[in-house]
Design an enzyme around this catalytic site. Sequence first.
Site, PDB file in Angstrom:
ATOM      1  N   HIS A  54       0.824  -1.154  -0.235  1.00 48.77           N
ATOM      2  CA  HIS A  54      -0.124  -0.002   0.072  1.00 48.77           C
ATOM      3  C   HIS A  54       0.800   1.388  -0.015  1.00 48.77           C
ATOM      4  O   HIS A  54       0.811   2.136   0.701  1.00 48.77           O
ATOM      5  CB  HIS A  54      -0.845   0.197   1.216  1.00 48.77           C
TER       6      HIS A  54
HETATM    7  C1  LIG Z   1       0.308  -7.380  -4.424  1.00 47.26           C
HETATM    8  C2  LIG Z   1      -0.908  -6.153  -4.071  1.00 47.26           C
HETATM    9  C3  LIG Z   1      -2.329  -6.561  -3.628  1.00 47.26           C
HETATM   10  C4  LIG Z   1      -3.117  -5.308  -3.191  1.00 47.26           C
HETATM   11  N1  LIG Z   1      -4.212  -5.776  -2.445  1.00 47.26           N
HETATM   12  C5  LIG Z   1      -5.143  -4.893  -2.230  1.00 47.26           C
HETATM   13  C6  LIG Z   1      -6.340  -5.242  -1.752  1.00 47.26           C
HETATM   14  O1  LIG Z   1      -6.708  -6.342  -1.621  1.00 47.26           O
HETATM   15  N2  LIG Z   1      -7.192  -4.194  -1.294  1.00 47.26           N
HETATM   16  C7  LIG Z   1      -7.042  -2.898  -1.698  1.00 47.26           C
HETATM   17  O2  LIG Z   1      -7.695  -1.902  -1.344  1.00 47.26           O
HETATM   18  N3  LIG Z   1      -5.810  -2.500  -2.313  1.00 47.26           N
HETATM   19  C8  LIG Z   1      -4.796  -3.445  -2.402  1.00 47.26           C
HETATM   20  N4  LIG Z   1      -3.599  -3.142  -2.892  1.00 47.26           N
HETATM   21  C9  LIG Z   1      -3.242  -1.732  -3.130  1.00 47.26           C
HETATM   22  C10 LIG Z   1      -3.958  -1.089  -4.419  1.00 47.26           C
HETATM   23  O3  LIG Z   1      -3.656  -1.820  -5.525  1.00 47.26           O
HETATM   24  C11 LIG Z   1      -3.267   0.119  -4.790  1.00 47.26           C
HETATM   25  O4  LIG Z   1      -3.342   1.209  -3.521  1.00 47.26           O
HETATM   26  C12 LIG Z   1      -3.790   1.002  -5.944  1.00 47.26           C
HETATM   27  O5  LIG Z   1      -4.207   0.110  -6.885  1.00 47.26           O
HETATM   28  C13 LIG Z   1      -3.125   2.256  -6.246  1.00 47.26           C
HETATM   29  O6  LIG Z   1      -3.602   2.879  -7.484  1.00 47.26           O
HETATM   30  P1  LIG Z   1      -2.895   3.574  -8.211  1.00 47.26           P
HETATM   31  O7  LIG Z   1      -3.759   4.314  -9.341  1.00 47.26           O
HETATM   32  O8  LIG Z   1      -2.025   4.674  -7.435  1.00 47.26           O
HETATM   33  O9  LIG Z   1      -1.721   2.786  -9.108  1.00 47.26           O
HETATM   34  P2  LIG Z   1      -1.976   1.426 -10.027  1.00 47.26           P
HETATM   35  O10 LIG Z   1      -3.163   0.669  -9.757  1.00 47.26           O
HETATM   36  O11 LIG Z   1      -0.518   0.833  -9.676  1.00 47.26           O
HETATM   37  O12 LIG Z   1      -2.171   2.071 -11.509  1.00 47.26           O
HETATM   38  C14 LIG Z   1      -1.057   2.502 -12.196  1.00 47.26           C
HETATM   39  C15 LIG Z   1      -1.491   2.227 -13.536  1.00 47.26           C
HETATM   40  O13 LIG Z   1      -0.503   2.852 -14.557  1.00 47.26           O
HETATM   41  C16 LIG Z   1      -0.059   2.113 -15.430  1.00 47.26           C
HETATM   42  N5  LIG Z   1       1.109   2.521 -15.899  1.00 47.26           N
HETATM   43  C17 LIG Z   1       2.336   2.598 -15.166  1.00 47.26           C
HETATM   44  N6  LIG Z   1       3.364   3.122 -16.187  1.00 47.26           N
HETATM   45  C18 LIG Z   1       2.758   3.697 -17.070  1.00 47.26           C
HETATM   46  C19 LIG Z   1       3.192   4.303 -18.293  1.00 47.26           C
HETATM   47  N7  LIG Z   1       4.504   4.691 -18.639  1.00 47.26           N
HETATM   48  N8  LIG Z   1       2.216   4.603 -19.315  1.00 47.26           N
HETATM   49  C20 LIG Z   1       0.898   4.362 -19.260  1.00 47.26           C
HETATM   50  N9  LIG Z   1       0.584   3.799 -18.146  1.00 47.26           N
HETATM   51  C21 LIG Z   1       1.354   3.370 -17.158  1.00 47.26           C
HETATM   52  C22 LIG Z   1       0.035   0.688 -14.842  1.00 47.26           C
HETATM   53  O14 LIG Z   1      -0.248  -0.202 -15.732  1.00 47.26           O
HETATM   54  C23 LIG Z   1      -1.299   0.937 -14.015  1.00 47.26           C
HETATM   55  O15 LIG Z   1      -2.199   0.526 -14.590  1.00 47.26           O
HETATM   56  C24 LIG Z   1      -2.629  -4.212  -3.323  1.00 47.26           C
HETATM   57  C25 LIG Z   1      -1.435  -3.784  -3.877  1.00 47.26           C
HETATM   58  C26 LIG Z   1      -0.643  -4.836  -4.306  1.00 47.26           C
HETATM   59  C27 LIG Z   1       0.721  -4.425  -4.958  1.00 47.26           C
END
Ligand SMILES: Cc1cc2nc3c(=O)[nH]c(=O)nc-3n(C[C@H](O)[C@H](O)[C@H](O)COP(=O)(O)OP(=O)(O)OC[C@H]3O[C@@H](n4cnc5c(N)ncnc54)[C@H](O)[C@@H]3O)c2cc1C
Length: 224
Positions: free
Chosen positions: A161
């Site tokens: 997280h």
């Molecule tokens: C193993 C794991 C298990 C988890 N389990 C849970 C859970 O059970 N419940 C919960 O609430 N939270 C969970 N989390 C946490 C939650 O998934 C994250 O907090 C959340 O997804 C973060 O959202 P975000 O939009 O910041 O990043 P992300 O969801 O990582 O989104 C980033 C996006 O940007 C894309 N990207 C990256 N680089 C580029 C680029 N150069 N060009 C275009 N696109 C790009 C990626 O492909 C991705 O789709 C978990 C996290 C992990 C790692």
Amino acid sequence: MVADLPVGQCLHDHPGYYNAFALAPGYLGMTPAVGSLLWTASSEAVGDELDLHVTATHLLDGSLSPTGGAIVLAAALVQPESRGTITLASRNPKDPPIIDSNFLGTGRDARRMVEAVKLGRDIARHPVFAPFSAGEMIPGDAVGEGTLAEVVGANLAVYGHPTSTAPMGSPTDPWAVVDSLGSVTGVHGLRVVDASIIPEVPSATTNLTVIMLAERIFQRAFAR
Ligand SMILES: Cc1cc2nc3c(=O)[nH]c(=O)nc-3n(C[C@H](O)[C@H](O)[C@H](O)COP(=O)(O)OP(=O)(O)OC[C@H]3O[C@@H](n4cnc5c(N)ncnc54)[C@H](O)[C@@H]3O)c2cc1C
């Protein structure tokens, strides 16, 4: 240089530890054994902090258990005070960044983490739970009070997280990178809306918080 901002200086994440038990032969049907979360205050919690999680999970392959089934009581510190960093290793975007989570960077964090593991162990040894268990696999009964802190500190897991590498704040906050609508300070037309702008990691899993944040900023910044 377009804007000199403290990106990556306030990384916040939940340290965890997988306390694993072999399932007793009569209860292998519990695999996957998922479904409950203890969310509570440590003895060092301040105010209404709920700073510990103990989650029953199936996150250990049953084939690693002598009985063919395993259950993990995953302990996590969900209101840590330690902050880590993420920095670029080079100007090449293909080089992985350098991530220092700085887990258990303070004595209070280290003590609370161990307290969470002990809580899980107490649950597992309780007469109600004990019949389901064929013994502790990780760290194992040989690891007692005297060495538990060292073993936990050396074998931490991540809860997954990470937040706060581009924190939301006011213009006077020296650690802030974006404002309340995700606009990057000093960079016209650039917004960040993801987990990185959450100023402090919430004491919960972060997916819903990110969705809420995105919907809220969209409504305030763009919806008519
Ligand atoms: C193993 C794991 C298990 C988890 N389990 C849970 C859970 O059970 N419940 C919960 O609430 N939270 C969970 N989390 C946490 C939650 O998934 C994250 O907090 C959340 O997804 C973060 O959202 P975000 O939009 O910041 O990043 P992300 O969801 O990582 O989104 C980033 C996006 O940007 C894309 N990207 C990256 N680089 C580029 C680029 N150069 N060009 C275009 N696109 C790009 C990626 O492909 C991705 O789709 C978990 C996290 C992990 C790692």
